[in-house]
Design an enzyme around this catalytic site. Structure first.
Site, PDB file in Angstrom:
ATOM      1  N   ALA A  66       2.426  -0.134 -34.268  1.00 48.12           N
ATOM      2  CA  ALA A  66       3.439  -0.062 -35.316  1.00 48.12           C
ATOM      3  C   ALA A  66       2.795  -0.413 -36.654  1.00 48.12           C
ATOM      4  CB  ALA A  66       4.591  -1.013 -35.009  1.00 48.12           C
ATOM      5  N   GLY A 112       3.274  -0.099 -30.095  1.00 46.68           N
ATOM      6  CA  GLY A 112       4.275   0.957 -30.134  1.00 46.68           C
ATOM      7  C   GLY A 112       3.743   2.300 -29.669  1.00 46.68           C
ATOM      8  N   GLU A 115       3.971   2.165 -25.993  1.00 42.48           N
ATOM      9  CA  GLU A 115       5.397   2.217 -25.664  1.00 42.48           C
ATOM     10  C   GLU A 115       5.948   3.633 -25.791  1.00 42.48           C
ATOM     11  OE1 GLU A 115       7.261  -2.069 -26.717  1.00 42.48           O
ATOM     12  OE2 GLU A 115       6.188  -1.120 -28.370  1.00 42.48           O
ATOM     13  N   GLU A 135       0.830  -7.324 -28.895  1.00 45.54           N
ATOM     14  CA  GLU A 135       1.816  -7.960 -29.771  1.00 45.54           C
ATOM     15  C   GLU A 135       1.720  -9.482 -29.810  1.00 45.54           C
ATOM     16  OE1 GLU A 135       3.638  -3.912 -28.912  1.00 45.54           O
ATOM     17  OE2 GLU A 135       2.418  -5.392 -27.853  1.00 45.54           O
TER      18      GLU A 135
END
Length: 260
Positions: A66, A112, A115, A135
């Site tokens: 991200a 992300g 994900e 993360e």
């Protein structure tokens, strides 16, 4: 909507969505997430598109994570809203899309990015791919479904280790874990993935959509996947695809499915 962060190319019945932010290693910011939602929605409504492949531009990264600069100063409330909206418009959306979505993972798929790959219906990786959920090194946890989908794919123990250690795994390890289906040389990634997609396009798109719904039902709280399978199995009998498929079988010819 004008697309500034993604590219969409159609090749017969296959659409290729390329996340195109190479200067940011294709990191997901809010604008890119919104564009991906709009792109997937449009392609899902296009009945000529039977399979969607999503990949990253260049050879370094599928999606390196991200865009941290967007949320570094967020409050508790803002952080929760960020995760909720992202899951709704992209990650859960892709998982439940009736058109099959294949992730062609080239290079880094982190945070992300992993994900997003896990939200796709299955994954093919290049031999230089690296995957992980880093993360916790930022003092946060995966927020786009990573704590849920990773254990489903690799098992609880391996998921716990990956999340808590923040370690990256290589493509072969990912294949051994069941995180990806295939590992191929970088130069062959898209062609190999398109080969699988082509096989899928020859089958009933209506039946495939029903199968996606039935498989996903097994992972939904309060939903009986067997009941969903029974309902969807029965529904197939009322489709033109079923009539064509069974007629073609009895006539010993290849079916040409109308997608209805």
């Amino acid at each position: 909507m004008k697309m500034e962060n993604i590219l969409i190319e159609k090749q017969e019945n296959i659409a290729i969505v390329t996340i195109n932010r190479p200067e940011k290693l294709n990191a997901l910011n809010k604008a890119t997430i919104q564009e991906l939602h709009e792109g997937f929605k449009s392609l899902n409504e296009d009945k000529s598109v039977k399979v969607i492949i999503v990949t990253g531009s260049g050879e370094k990264a599928f999606v390196a994570g991200a865009d941290i600069s967007e949320f570094a100063n967020f409050s508790v409330e803002n952080g929760g809203l960020l995760a909720a909206k992202g899951q709704e418009i992209l990650f859960d959306y892709v998982q439940n899309l009736s058109t099959p979505v294949i992730a062609a993972v080239n290079g880094f798929a982190l945070g992300g990015g992993l994900e997003l790959a896990m939200a796709c219906h299955f994954r093919v990786a290049s031999d230089n791919a690296k995957m992980g959920l880093p993360e916790v090194t930022l003092g946060v946890i995966p927020g786009y479904g990573g704590t849920q989908r990773l254990p489903q794919l690799v098992g609880k123990g391996r998921a716990m280790e990956m999340i808590m250690s923040a370690a990256m795994i290589d493509a072969e390890t990912a294949k051994n874990y069941g995180l990806v289906n295939h590992v191929v040389p970088q130069a062959e990634l898209l062609e190999f993935t398109k080969g699988i997609a082509t096989k899928i396009t020859k089958n009933s798109s209506v039946a495939i959509a029903k199968a996606i719904e039935a498989v996903n039902a097994n992972y939904e709280d309060g939903v009986n996947g067997y009941e969903t399978e029974i309902k969807n199995f029965g529904a197939c009998f009322g489709t033109e695809d079923f009539k064509e498929g069974t007629t073609a079988f009895l006539e010993k010819r290849k079916a040409v499915f109308p997608g209805k």
